[in-house]
Design a protein around this motif. Structure first.
Motif, mmCIF file in Angstrom:
data_model
loop_
_atom_site.group_PDB
_atom_site.id
_atom_site.type_symbol
_atom_site.label_atom_id
_atom_site.label_comp_id
_atom_site.label_asym_id
_atom_site.label_seq_id
_atom_site.Cartn_x
_atom_site.Cartn_y
_atom_site.Cartn_z
ATOM 1 N N VAL A 67 0.857 -1.196 0.000
ATOM 2 C CA VAL A 67 0.000 0.000 0.000
ATOM 3 C C VAL A 67 0.888 1.240 0.000
ATOM 4 O O VAL A 67 1.870 1.306 0.755
ATOM 5 N N PHE A 68 0.530 2.224 -0.825
ATOM 6 C CA PHE A 68 1.252 3.508 -0.835
ATOM 7 C C PHE A 68 0.360 4.561 -0.182
ATOM 8 O O PHE A 68 -0.696 4.897 -0.702
ATOM 9 N N GLY A 69 0.811 5.062 0.969
ATOM 10 C CA GLY A 69 -0.027 5.969 1.755
ATOM 11 C C GLY A 69 0.282 7.434 1.553
ATOM 12 O O GLY A 69 -0.542 8.293 1.869
ATOM 13 N N PHE A 71 8.872 7.034 -4.219
ATOM 14 C CA PHE A 71 8.049 5.885 -4.605
ATOM 15 C C PHE A 71 7.865 5.793 -6.127
ATOM 16 O O PHE A 71 7.456 4.769 -6.646
ATOM 17 N N LYS A 72 8.172 6.897 -6.806
ATOM 18 C CA LYS A 72 8.047 6.893 -8.277
ATOM 19 C C LYS A 72 9.113 6.029 -8.912
ATOM 20 O O LYS A 72 8.971 5.587 -10.036
ATOM 21 N N PHE A 73 10.234 5.887 -8.187
ATOM 22 C CA PHE A 73 11.415 5.303 -8.837
ATOM 23 C C PHE A 73 11.777 3.927 -8.303
ATOM 24 O O PHE A 73 12.928 3.517 -8.349
ATOM 25 N N LEU A 74 10.800 3.190 -7.791
ATOM 26 C CA LEU A 74 11.097 1.866 -7.237
ATOM 27 C C LEU A 74 11.427 0.882 -8.358
ATOM 28 O O LEU A 74 10.911 1.002 -9.481
ATOM 29 N N ASP A 75 12.255 -0.089 -8.027
ATOM 30 C CA ASP A 75 12.660 -1.109 -8.993
ATOM 31 C C ASP A 75 11.659 -2.268 -8.901
ATOM 32 O O ASP A 75 11.752 -3.120 -8.018
ATOM 33 N N TRP A 76 10.700 -2.266 -9.825
ATOM 34 C CA TRP A 76 9.603 -3.233 -9.730
ATOM 35 C C TRP A 76 10.045 -4.658 -10.045
ATOM 36 O O TRP A 76 9.455 -5.620 -9.563
ATOM 37 N N ALA A 77 11.105 -4.793 -10.837
ATOM 38 C CA ALA A 77 11.625 -6.150 -11.110
ATOM 39 C C ALA A 77 12.152 -6.730 -9.800
ATOM 40 O O ALA A 77 11.855 -7.872 -9.423
ATOM 41 N N LYS A 78 12.903 -5.912 -9.065
ATOM 42 C CA LYS A 78 13.458 -6.363 -7.784
ATOM 43 C C LYS A 78 12.333 -6.660 -6.774
ATOM 44 O O LYS A 78 12.350 -7.694 -6.096
ATOM 45 N N ILE A 79 11.365 -5.769 -6.729
ATOM 46 C CA ILE A 79 10.272 -5.962 -5.771
ATOM 47 C C ILE A 79 9.526 -7.260 -6.082
ATOM 48 O O ILE A 79 9.128 -8.001 -5.180
ATOM 49 N N ARG A 101 -2.322 7.165 -3.665
ATOM 50 C CA ARG A 101 -1.942 8.536 -4.064
ATOM 51 C C ARG A 101 -1.590 8.650 -5.544
ATOM 52 O O ARG A 101 -1.098 9.697 -5.965
ATOM 53 N N ASN A 102 -1.760 7.579 -6.276
ATOM 54 C CA ASN A 102 -1.396 7.585 -7.700
ATOM 55 C C ASN A 102 0.053 8.037 -7.891
ATOM 56 O O ASN A 102 0.346 8.893 -8.723
ATOM 57 N N ILE A 103 0.965 7.457 -7.109
ATOM 58 C CA ILE A 103 2.344 7.945 -7.125
ATOM 59 C C ILE A 103 3.291 7.004 -7.860
ATOM 60 O O ILE A 103 4.297 7.444 -8.416
ATOM 61 N N ILE A 104 2.967 5.720 -7.919
ATOM 62 C CA ILE A 104 3.964 4.786 -8.472
ATOM 63 C C ILE A 104 3.950 4.792 -10.001
ATOM 64 O O ILE A 104 3.005 5.283 -10.631
ATOM 65 N N GLU A 121 5.269 0.296 -15.219
ATOM 66 C CA GLU A 121 6.433 -0.530 -14.917
ATOM 67 C C GLU A 121 6.053 -1.682 -13.984
ATOM 68 O O GLU A 121 6.487 -2.826 -14.178
ATOM 69 N N ALA A 122 5.227 -1.377 -12.985
ATOM 70 C CA ALA A 122 4.800 -2.418 -12.035
ATOM 71 C C ALA A 122 3.998 -3.488 -12.769
ATOM 72 O O ALA A 122 4.219 -4.682 -12.577
#
Ligand code: UGA
Length: 434
Positions: free
Chosen positions: A382-384, A390-398, A411-414, A418-419
């Motif tokens: 969850v992004f609160g 949070f815009k620049f997270l590595d979704w492959a790693k996650i 918050r419509n931030i990610i 990419e996710a």
């Protein structure tokens, strides 16, 4: 001009610092000795952009000093009172402000303008004036209202670049002094002089209106989810009308912080005290409360199939860029998740944001050192808050760390594209595609 600022919190300290930067000799006063000791060593726990630099610069220039004693008050041309006015069962609690007034009354010496910057209900300046007259009949002073419109985290910017300055003053002598004090702003913004009670009301009405705007778009956001619309396009389309305006139409987990929740309640209770139901304000408060329940219910629905569900909650304070967790929607939602036996591991990019959350939640949740550690074995992320990181997270790693690839972005931030590319199901409030 000699200015004393009483109450060195999120608003008082930036005011003391900026008015010294404008060339005034400012003494900041707070009864918390630890705070004063820190400030005298150029330190503060308040995280505001540019605050520290200006603090150091103006202490060194000998325009700014701090004290926990009121003894120098008599030298002040202007005393600004900026203490908290919390909400209590009986309505707006003026006890802090009343204590300050009792404390300063007998130190007043020569004509002084007393500025009330604390958020107070219409009629309070008049009451303070009467109280001082009672306590020190010889005092020569005027009480004026100058509400503040500073956003936490943007306080220095908002003081130097105000949208407007509202001054409630009913004496020409005080007005002349304030015109001088605020002269650096006269070519920058509208300085609006009005009565004290109208100025007091401007503050409550402004905060309640903004809160109402947020609750309104949150309601539309729910409707968009049900009807295949995109709330961000809807908000943009609405905001193109200058009568509506584009600002404060970002849907989210509800408004929080020390201001909107307190001031909407304060205005509604003021309405009741004069025999009026403020139905729009009351509905705003109700909508904001149910918002957090709605979102906690949604989260528990998303993880309903997992036996001991684990949620990674990223972003804890009431908005991005601050560490203040007072009335934070993230914290309220987390508490509701815990009540539903959902485990939470949380993270915030501001370490003091985590400290402040810990003060409320204790060890009921676990905390991670970064976003990647927070999402380990999570069934849902969850992004609160709308934190830039949070815009620049590595979704492959996650993708390699989580147990289930589900996201709920409040918050419509990610970077949802990419996710999704990395196999995540993305629920974004106000939209219906996943
Ligand atoms: C607010 C006002 O914006 C300031 O003008 C006022 O001076 C201050 O209260 C105060 O009374 O002292 P602040 O509480 O710092 O400032 O925070 P905002 O940036 O206004 O945000 C308030 C809440 O509304 C946050 O939880 C934020 O996330 C939420 N919000 C804001 C939304 O959900 N959507 C939006 O479009 C805007």
């Amino acid at each position: 001009m000699n200015m004393h600022v009483i109450g060195l919190g999120y608003v008082g300290l930036p005011i003391a610092v900026t008015f010294s930067e404008l060339g005034n000799v400012v003494v900041g006063i707070d009864k918390n000795k630890e705070k004063i000791d820190l400030l005298q060593k150029y330190e503060t726990r308040i995280t505001e952009a540019k605050l520290k630099d200006l603090l150091i610069k103006n202490i060194n220039a000998k325009r700014l000093s701090f004290s926990s004693s009121l003894e120098s008050i008599g030298k002040a041309d202007v005393i600004t009172i900026v203490v908290d006015t919390p909400i209590s069962l009986g309505g707006v609690d003026l006890s802090y402000i009343n204590t300050v007034v009792h404390d300063i009354a007998n130190y007043l010496d020569g004509y002084t303008v007393i500025v009330i910057k604390s958020t107070v209900l219409p009629g309070t300046c008049k009451k303070i004036e009467n109280l001082i007259k009672q306590l020190n009949p010889k005092a020569s002073f005027d009480v004026v209202s100058i509400p503040e419109f500073l956003r936490e985290g943007m306080a220095i910017h908002d003081i130097f670049e105000p949208n407007r300055i509202v001054i409630g003053v009913e004496s020409q002598r005080a007005k002349n002094i304030l015109e001088k004090l605020y002269s650096p702003f006269k070519n920058k913004t509208k300085i609006f002089f009005t009565s004290r009670s109208s100025a007091e009301m401007v503050k409550y009405a402004s905060n309640s209106f903004l809160a109402m705007k947020i609750s309104f778009i949150n309601e539309i956001s729910n409707l968009c989810e049900k009807s295949g619309c995109n709330v961000y396009d809807v908000a943009y389309g609405m905001g193109l009308d200058t009568r509506i305006g584009e600002k404060f139409l970002n849907p989210g987990p509800g408004y929080g912080g020390n201001c909107f929740p307190k001031d909407t309640l304060g205005l509604a209770s003021f309405g009741k005290s004069v025999g009026l139901r403020l139905t729009l304000v009351e509905s705003t408060i109700m909508a904001n409360e149910s918002r957090k329940k709605e979102l906690a219910d949604k989260i528990s629905y998303f993880v309903r199939e997992y036996k001991t569900p684990k949620v990674a909650f990223l972003g804890l304070p009431f908005k991005a860029g601050v560490d203040d967790c007072r009335k934070s929607p993230s914290i309220d939602i987390i508490i509701k998740l815990l009540d539903k036996n959902i485990d939470v591991c949380a993270y915030d990019p501001i370490p003091t944001g985590i400290d402040n959350s810990r003060k409320i939640l204790g060890s009921r949740i676990t905390y991670a050192v970064d976003a990647y550690n927070a999402v380990k074995n999570a069934d849902l992320i969850v992004f609160g808050t709308e934190c830039e990181n949070f815009k620049f997270l590595d979704w492959a790693k996650i993708g390699t760390l989580v147990r289930n690839k589900i996201i709920f972005d409040l918050r419509n931030i990610i970077n949802s594209q990419e996710a999704r590319k990395n196999g995540f199901v993305c629920h974004i409030i106000g939209t219906s595609n996943t």
